[in-house]
Scaffold this motif. Structure first.
Motif: not given
Ligand code: FES
Ligand SMILES: [Fe+2]
Length: 423
Positions: A50-51, A66-69, A71-76, A107-111
């Motif tokens: 995470k992070g 980015v691997h969000g808090q 637990d989802v990996i996203r492409a921002l 921004f949080k690490n989920d955007g």
């Protein structure tokens, strides 16, 4: 626009050289290929915690994997929703939040937007619709740890897109029960050549012996039993422009083909790995996984090499005659040190930046590009090898390249036809 001449009767396949030098064609490739096909962004083991994040450039876009808090990996999209600045400027790291350099929106690490200076200047429900969050690429899918993005919302699924190429990705991913991981760092380099030349070159075994003669001479000198270097196998046209060549070769494979330059202890280890594979998959598939090499081209710009090391390569044109390349290296998770060392030596000897392959290949591609830029009176490339062969193409034939070109032609012709229909 006549791009290819695919003459089955005459066993002749030609590609028009203007596709390597024409700016209008590059613009069309961006619109019809890079904006619509599934493009490799990276491997899930690049951001395991995470992070964890890595900056990526895919299809010309600045992205943040980015691997969000949550637990989802996203492409921002790595651009600030305020006025556009690149939000994350570090290449990689671990962070719970990102703060824009320009006006300090954070921004949080989920955007999600979580902070902005001078809040009193904005209404309370300013971000009610979420448009002030960092935007994610909506189409983000993965197969066996290989992650892809697609900028076309209406694209078919990655699964469907990969089609029967999945069988070959499976042969790579099945090498290790614990899964594959990327080794640290990405190799980045550029070549003064059109991007499609590296796609061709990566599934071109025909050039192996002449271009990389020094390497094969060395292999022969290292192995007294090796009378003649053989590169034998098949070339295959896969779905949607993908292609593969699968063949035996004299180099060692850390899964699980021993070579005399390695320590004797490794011989036993390789036999054990092979036995484990036989238990898991049976003799035939184990033999394919352990002793056969495969170079897989996933249309348009991903190559997975499972040869003396496992690598992936992706490339993107900045102009018709120039491309940027990123190279990845993979290994089984938790591989013993001695195996990892043999793997890395193998990698550096042939595929690394100072190895026998990459510099020679790049030289060959630049020699070709030179002609496409200047000797425009000579108009057609020949990619016919193996067309007249009975009983299926060999790995040293060019069928796997024709697969790429047939798809390329289909996509571009469709776009020309649409234009004509509109007129
Ligand atoms: S551009 Fe990012 S805060 Fe203004
Ligand atoms: Fe090569």
């Amino acid at each position: 626009m006549e791009i290819i001449r695919d003459n089955i009767e005459k066993s002749e396949f030609l590609v028009h050289r203007s596709v390597f030098a024409d700016k209008e064609i590059l613009a069309r490739e961006r619109a019809e290929i890079f904006n619509k096909c599934w493009l490799f962004i990276g491997h899930e083991t690049e951001v395991p915690e995470k992070g964890d994040y890595r900056r990526k450039k895919v299809g010309g876009r600045n992205l943040l994997l980015v691997h969000g808090q949550d637990d989802v990996i996203r492409a921002l999209y790595n651009t600030c929703p305020h006025r556009g600045a690149l939000v994350c400027r570090e290449n990689e790291g671990n962070a719970r939040a990102f703060r824009c350099f320009y006006h300090a929106w954070s921004f949080k690490n989920d955007g999600e937007l979580v902070g902005m200076p001078g809040k009193d200047g904005f209404p309370k429900d300013f971000n009610a619709d979420g448009t002030k969050n960092m935007k994610a690429v909506n189409r983000f899918e993965s197969y066996r740890g290989f992650m892809f993005v697609n900028f076309d919302e209406d694209a078919i699924s990655l699964d469907e897109y990969l089609g029967n190429a999945k069988e070959y990705i499976d042969l790579v991913a099945d090498q290790s029960e614990s899964g594959l991981e990327t080794l640290g760092g990405i190799q980045e380099y550029s070549v003064r050549a059109n991007w499609k030349l590296i796609a061709e070159n990566s599934v071109d075994l025909y050039h192996g012996m002449p271009t990389h003669k020094t390497y094969f001479d060395i292999k022969q000198s290292q192995d007294a039993d090796l009378k003649r270097v053989k590169l034998e196998g098949k070339g295959v046209q896969l779905d949607n422009g993908h292609g593969v060549m699968e063949y035996v070769a004299p180099w060692g494979r850390p899964i699980a083909q021993w070579t005399p330059i390695w320590d004797d202890n490794l011989k036993k280890d390789m036999e054990e790995i092979k036995e484990g594979l036989v238990e898991r998959f049976g003799e035939e598939r184990a033999d394919r996984i352990a002793n056969y090499n495969r170079n897989i081209l996933i249309f348009p710009n991903l190559v997975i090499n499972d040869i003396m090391a496992i690598t992936a390569r992706t490339f993107y044109p900045t102009s018709p005659g120039y491309m940027e390349v990123q190279g990845y290296s993979f290994a089984p998770k938790g591989e013993p040190d001695a195996h990892r060392k043999a793997r890395n030596t193998n990698f550096l000897e042939f595929l690394g930046p100072g190895g026998f392959a990459t510099p020679d290949d790049n030289e060959a591609l630049e020699l070709c590009q030179e002609a496409y830029n200047n000797n425009t009176e000579v108009q057609w490339n020949d990619i016919s090898k193996g067309m007249s062969r009975e009983g299926g193409a060999l790995a040293t034939d060019e069928l796997q390249m024709r697969s790429f070109w047939r798809q390329y032609n289909a996509v571009l012709q469709e776009s020309y036809n649409k234009e004509v229909a509109l007129k």
